[in-house]
Design a protein around this motif. Sequence first.
Motif, short mmCIF file in Angstrom:
data_model
loop_
_atom_site.label_atom_id
_atom_site.label_comp_id
_atom_site.label_asym_id
_atom_site.label_seq_id
_atom_site.Cartn_x
_atom_site.Cartn_y
_atom_site.Cartn_z
N ASP A 73 0.81 -1.22 0.00
CA ASP A 73 0.00 0.00 0.00
C ASP A 73 0.84 1.26 0.00
O ASP A 73 0.37 2.33 -0.43
CB ASP A 73 -0.93 0.01 1.22
CG ASP A 73 -2.06 -1.00 1.12
OD1 ASP A 73 -2.33 -1.45 -0.02
OD2 ASP A 73 -2.64 -1.35 2.15
N LEU A 74 2.08 1.19 0.50
CA LEU A 74 2.92 2.38 0.54
C LEU A 74 3.14 2.97 -0.86
O LEU A 74 3.40 4.17 -1.01
CB LEU A 74 4.28 2.05 1.16
CG LEU A 74 4.31 1.83 2.67
CD1 LEU A 74 5.68 1.33 3.11
CD2 LEU A 74 3.93 3.11 3.42
N ASN A 94 0.95 3.43 -3.13
CA ASN A 94 -0.21 4.17 -3.64
C ASN A 94 -0.76 5.22 -2.70
O ASN A 94 -1.63 6.00 -3.08
CB ASN A 94 -1.33 3.17 -3.99
CG ASN A 94 -0.86 2.11 -4.97
OD1 ASN A 94 -0.30 2.43 -6.01
ND2 ASN A 94 -1.06 0.85 -4.63
N LEU A 95 -0.27 5.26 -1.47
CA LEU A 95 -0.76 6.22 -0.49
C LEU A 95 0.05 7.52 -0.53
O LEU A 95 1.25 7.50 -0.78
CB LEU A 95 -0.65 5.64 0.92
CG LEU A 95 -1.53 4.43 1.26
CD1 LEU A 95 -1.07 3.80 2.57
CD2 LEU A 95 -2.99 4.85 1.35
N LEU A 96 -0.62 8.65 -0.30
CA LEU A 96 0.04 9.93 -0.07
C LEU A 96 1.11 10.23 -1.13
O LEU A 96 0.78 10.46 -2.29
CB LEU A 96 0.64 9.96 1.35
CG LEU A 96 -0.37 9.68 2.47
CD1 LEU A 96 0.35 9.63 3.82
CD2 LEU A 96 -1.48 10.70 2.50
N GLU A 97 2.39 10.25 -0.76
CA GLU A 97 3.46 10.54 -1.73
C GLU A 97 3.43 9.57 -2.91
O GLU A 97 3.68 9.96 -4.05
CB GLU A 97 4.83 10.49 -1.05
CG GLU A 97 5.10 11.61 -0.06
CD GLU A 97 5.14 12.96 -0.73
OE1 GLU A 97 6.12 13.27 -1.43
OE2 GLU A 97 4.16 13.72 -0.56
N GLY A 98 3.13 8.30 -2.61
CA GLY A 98 3.07 7.31 -3.67
C GLY A 98 2.01 7.64 -4.70
O GLY A 98 2.21 7.45 -5.91
N HIS A 99 0.87 8.16 -4.24
CA HIS A 99 -0.22 8.52 -5.15
C HIS A 99 0.12 9.76 -5.97
O HIS A 99 -0.12 9.79 -7.18
CB HIS A 99 -1.50 8.77 -4.33
CG HIS A 99 -2.64 9.29 -5.15
ND1 HIS A 99 -3.39 8.47 -5.97
CD2 HIS A 99 -3.15 10.55 -5.28
CE1 HIS A 99 -4.32 9.19 -6.57
NE2 HIS A 99 -4.20 10.46 -6.17
N LYS A 157 10.99 -1.08 4.90
CA LYS A 157 10.44 -2.27 4.22
C LYS A 157 11.50 -2.90 3.30
O LYS A 157 11.64 -4.12 3.24
CB LYS A 157 9.19 -1.91 3.42
CG LYS A 157 8.55 -3.09 2.70
CD LYS A 157 7.17 -2.75 2.17
CE LYS A 157 6.62 -3.89 1.31
NZ LYS A 157 6.64 -5.20 1.97
N LEU A 158 12.26 -2.06 2.62
CA LEU A 158 13.34 -2.55 1.76
C LEU A 158 14.35 -3.36 2.58
O LEU A 158 14.75 -4.46 2.19
CB LEU A 158 14.05 -1.35 1.10
CG LEU A 158 15.36 -1.65 0.36
CD1 LEU A 158 15.08 -2.39 -0.94
CD2 LEU A 158 16.12 -0.34 0.08
N THR A 217 1.03 2.18 9.63
CA THR A 217 0.61 1.65 8.32
C THR A 217 0.41 2.74 7.29
O THR A 217 0.37 2.46 6.09
CB THR A 217 -0.70 0.86 8.46
OG1 THR A 217 -1.76 1.78 8.80
CG2 THR A 217 -0.58 -0.23 9.51
N LEU A 218 0.24 3.97 7.73
CA LEU A 218 -0.10 5.14 6.91
C LEU A 218 -1.49 5.06 6.30
O LEU A 218 -1.82 5.83 5.40
CB LEU A 218 0.94 5.38 5.82
CG LEU A 218 2.20 6.15 6.20
CD1 LEU A 218 2.92 6.66 4.97
CD2 LEU A 218 1.90 7.31 7.14
N GLN A 219 -2.31 4.13 6.78
CA GLN A 219 -3.70 4.10 6.33
C GLN A 219 -4.45 5.28 6.97
O GLN A 219 -4.35 5.50 8.17
CB GLN A 219 -4.36 2.79 6.74
CG GLN A 219 -3.85 1.57 5.99
CD GLN A 219 -4.22 1.59 4.51
OE1 GLN A 219 -5.18 2.25 4.11
NE2 GLN A 219 -3.45 0.88 3.71
N PRO A 220 -5.19 6.05 6.17
CA PRO A 220 -5.97 7.16 6.73
C PRO A 220 -6.97 6.67 7.76
O PRO A 220 -7.54 5.58 7.61
CB PRO A 220 -6.68 7.74 5.50
CG PRO A 220 -5.84 7.32 4.33
CD PRO A 220 -5.29 5.98 4.69
#
Length: 282
Positions: A113-114, A116-121, A161-162, A249-252
């Motif tokens: 999910d990282l 597509n979220l926030l900066e990823g999006h 994560k890397l 998780t950075l989930q809103p």
Amino acid sequence: MILFKKEKDLKPELKRLQNQGKTIAFAPTMGALHNGHLELIRAGKLAGHTTVVSIFINPTQFNDKKDFEKYPVTIEQDIKLLVESGTDILFLPSVAEMYPDGLEALSRYDLGDLENLLEGHYRPGHFQGVCNVMHRLLKKIEPQHLYMGQKDYQQCMVVQKLIADFQLPVQFHVVPTIREESGLAMSSRNTRLSQNARENAVAIYHAHVYVKNNLLKLSLRDLKDNAKKQLKAAGFTEIDYIEICDAHTLQPVQAYHEDQQLVILTAAFTEGVRLIDNMLLN
């Protein structure tokens, strides 16, 4: 301080240090150094490590070509600051050194999910570029300790994560965001702001403090709406996001729960410069 531009020259020195029982602390940067970067070096030195800093403006993490072209280059001043801070080694590779097979021959990383979220999006491909350069740098330098700043909160999560996915033998340290006296998060991009915009840009910090102080008084939706109004009143012309997320998780999140650690993250434009910041809320 010793400067190296090629891995083949850097490796023997790192091996020599290793044979002396030295541990390596590594701080990756893209130059245009400020006190936030220097704090990474200080943290490594304070822990007794030999400090290695890289300066490499990584083209693969810029989804906007104009942003890459405008990124500040201040190498002479950077070297002066590194020498004054007691940095032991500077690694200053070229694009060809980092990407010998070209910029198209990139690895693909599963970021979940990282991605597509926030900066990823808002910056598609950005974190793939971050992983490609960080994985290469960690292989070349093989540090025992890695220091990065909390200002790039999501990037820190991506690098963690890397490290976990590839079981890289390095201990990761996140250093708290260093701020100017006003509260503005130190950033290389601040150099592109006029004095007036720089003074107004502290509105991000003030908005985060407002949310933190009112976490139990208003709904998260109202807090975010009010924070956006504060930024627009300060001259921010475009806001990519002001989001309150689970810190792990950075989930809103939509509602506050005592047992959930929250972080607020913001990305917004003033004078065409995109600034980011974050703050742990509880």
